[in-house]
Design an enzyme around this catalytic site. Structure first.
Site, short mmCIF file in Angstrom:
data_model
loop_
_atom_site.label_atom_id
_atom_site.label_comp_id
_atom_site.label_asym_id
_atom_site.label_seq_id
_atom_site.Cartn_x
_atom_site.Cartn_y
_atom_site.Cartn_z
N TRP A 104 2.80 -15.19 -3.38
CA TRP A 104 4.02 -14.34 -4.11
C TRP A 104 5.32 -14.94 -3.48
CZ3 TRP A 104 1.76 -12.54 -8.18
CH2 TRP A 104 0.71 -11.73 -8.20
N ASP A 173 9.71 -8.04 -0.56
CA ASP A 173 8.56 -7.72 -1.28
C ASP A 173 7.62 -6.99 -0.55
OD1 ASP A 173 6.48 -7.60 -3.18
OD2 ASP A 173 6.49 -9.69 -3.47
N LYS A 197 -0.60 -1.32 -6.03
CA LYS A 197 -1.78 -1.71 -4.65
C LYS A 197 -1.50 -0.50 -3.94
CE LYS A 197 -1.10 -6.10 -5.75
NZ LYS A 197 -0.13 -7.04 -5.98
#
Ligand SMILES: *Cc1c(COP(=O)(O)O)cnc(C)c1O
Length: 362
Positions: A104, A173, A197
């Site tokens: 990511w 993030d 999530k």
């Protein structure tokens, strides 16, 4: 009717608290006496106003955010934040420091590079297949920001403490560990997290932004890609993802009222992760893939002696009511995602299964 629920270790979308799902079900046809479902009411109604404002207020309370911070709800997932951040904060070709801890964060770097922004990757753990979090990083004092990924969902690593970046704000993030532990907001200029999530269903990204970051947003960014648009309109410049925001609000209510806040949540998460890592460390059969000091409390990644056994493990686990244990297709192996909503009871069921699988196959 009692639903047949499995122990859900999915990486995302992931398990939600059962009580939240039940509350959605119970109120689904008639939301707060409106005679309509939450999926049918106007986003301009007083009922929805109450929902979005409650979600913002709960986010601020849970994360202990001071008055400098605003909570925004943006569509496009965490992945859209990868491109919005350089658009909004790297006008006039300023540089920023990125740390590459795998998948990511690598994508975040790529989205800045696509825009020809002169960013610097100041540290990377690529040399060891991203099995660790880099330490002792030298950040640039003149950088516009530092970008980090707090929990690496796929590689199974996590920053246990955030580095000292001096006056340079961290843009982070936190898709896979937001609300999993208390936060010291002082280091951060912006935090973002795809909800699916640890905070709700897919369809909305939670963004927390400090007011001085909003002042940096240039005029010539398209309206929907500007943080200032969302800030000025209480995240309702256009139709927001009402159902996703509603569900996030219920998850936050569960965190505050049922769990009792993020200190409690963090202790529980620690207990869950300890159960799994202790079993893995005490066995010659299972092997953790992340280095000890960098392990994630959210995504426990591990290998078995060979791929054939890994396949059988995932298959037989599912037959025993334990789902979502296959590692990401890019890395293989196994992964147990034990976000906030995965209960201690589910983790115990998993460790029981792991012990019996080892006894049969080890
Ligand atoms: C899942 C994930 C993403 C991507 O999220 P989308 O909402 O699907 O764009 C980004 N970063 C991290 C850390 C993730 O776990």
């Amino acid at each position: 009717m009692k639903a047949n629920r499995i122990h859900n270790f999915n990486p995302g979308p992931a398990a939600l608290p059962l009580s939240v799902l039940e509350e959605i079900q119970e109120n689904f046809l008639d939301f707060k006496g409106s005679g309509m479902s939450i999926t049918e009411i106007s986003h301009r109604s007083k009922q929805f106003d109450a929902v979005i404002n409650d979600a913002m207020a709960r986010t601020k309370r849970l994360l202990n955010l001071d008055d400098r911070f605003q909570v925004l709800f943006i569509q496009g997932g965490a992945s859209m934040q990868f491109c919005m951040i350089p658009m909004n904060f790297l006008a006039d070709d300023k540089s920023a420091d990125y740390v590459d801890t795998g998948t990511w964060s690598t994508k975040a770097v790529k989205e800045a590079q696509i825009q020809d922004k002169p960013i610097k990757v100041v540290a990377s753990s690529a040399d060891k297949n991203y099995a660790y979090i880099p330490r002792d990083i030298r950040f640039n004092e003149e950088a516009a920001f530092v970008h980090l990924t707090s929990n690496n969902t796929i590689k199974g690593t996590q920053w246990s403490n955030f580095p000292d970046t001096g006056a340079v704000p961290i843009l982070c993030d936190m898709s896979s560990d937001i609300m999993s532990r208390p936060l010291d907001c002082n280091k951060f200029g912006l935090i973002y997290a795809g909800a699916q999530k640890n905070a709700g269903p897919a369809g909305v990204c939670l963004v927390i932004i400090r007011d001085d970051m909003l002042e940096r947003v240039p005029e010539n960014v398209p309206t929907m890609l500007k943080y200032s648009t969302y800030a000025a309109k209480n995240s309702m410049y256009n139709t927001p993802p009402c159902f996703a925001i509603y569900t996030v609000d219920l998850v936050l209510k569960w965190l505050e009222e049922t769990i009792g806040g993020l200190d409690k949540m963090a202790a529980l998460n620690r207990d869950k992760a300890d159960l799994l890592y202790d079993l893995i460390d005490g066995s010659d059969f299972y092997r953790a893939t992340a280095q000890n000091d960098s392990r994630s409390l959210m995504n426990v990644t591990f290998r078995l002696p060979d791929e054939n056994l890994e396949q059988q493990f995932v298959q037989q686990a599912l037959e025993n009511g334990l789902g979502g244990l296959k590692g990401h297709r890019s890395v293989g192996g196994c992964r147990a995602s034990i976000y906030n909503a995965a209960s201690l009871e589910s983790v115990k069921a998993l460790t029981d299964f792991m012990m019996s699988f080892e006894n049969k196959n080890g």
